[in-house]
Scaffold this motif. Structure first.
Motif: not given
Length: 180
Positions: A32, A35-36, A78-79, A81-83, A85-86, A104
């Protein structure tokens, strides 16, 4: 490291210090964080949000020849939505609500802008970059509202998407006014 700029002056003196130091070790301690922190660009002590936006710009230009607009829409969604929680995970690890190192959100938001303005000349892309950075840093209404009232990973991601939409609205007005 400093929290993202905010118009909350009353809370600035009570701002929490990060519980973790921003190091390469911290970056690689959890996926995480990679990414973040914008694949490491968030480790920059100088203007990590701007660096994240630049990385978003470069990555869009590099990938655009391989991705269709439909792919970009899917990647941006997707970026985002994943972002959520990350970015929330990294912010919690740093003991801050919206650390400036978390960039991010800037990358994904700038992809959205470029999706709608491309193909565009370098000058137009640069104008989009500067306008987006203005909206992201100054946080005029309505961005300020979302920055103040929507918290967590969703809030971190959302205010930059609103800044991207304000940038696109600015472009739409600019095109309309100059096409007479």
């Amino acid at each position: 490291m400093h929290p993202k700029t905010s118009t909350h002056t009353a809370n600035q003196s009570n701002a929490k210090k990060p519980s973790q130091r921003l190091t390469v070790r911290f970056l690689f301690s959890h996926p995480a964080h990679i990414l973040s922190l914008g694949l490491g660009s968030g480790l920059s002590p100088i203007m990590p949000g701007t660096l994240g936006t630049l990385l978003g710009w470069v990555s869009f230009v590099a990938l655009d020849r391989y991705l269709t607009p439909g792919h970009w829409v899917a990647l941006i969604c997707l970026g985002f939505l994943i972002g959520i929680p990350a970015c929330a995970y990294t912010a919690k690890a740093l003991n801050m609500s919206d650390p400036s190192a978390v960039n991010w959100d800037e990358m994904v938001a700038f992809w959205l802008i470029l999706l709608f303005i491309m193909p565009a000349s370098f000058g137009v892309q640069l104008a989009a970059f500067l306008i987006f950075r203005f909206f992201d840093m100054v946080k005029p209404p309505p961005i300020r509202y979302f920055d103040r009232h929507v918290k967590g990973g969703f809030g971190i991601m959302l205010d930059d998407i609103i800044a991207a939409l304000c940038t696109l609205l600015t472009f739409a007005i600019w095109v309309r006014l100059t096409s007479f």
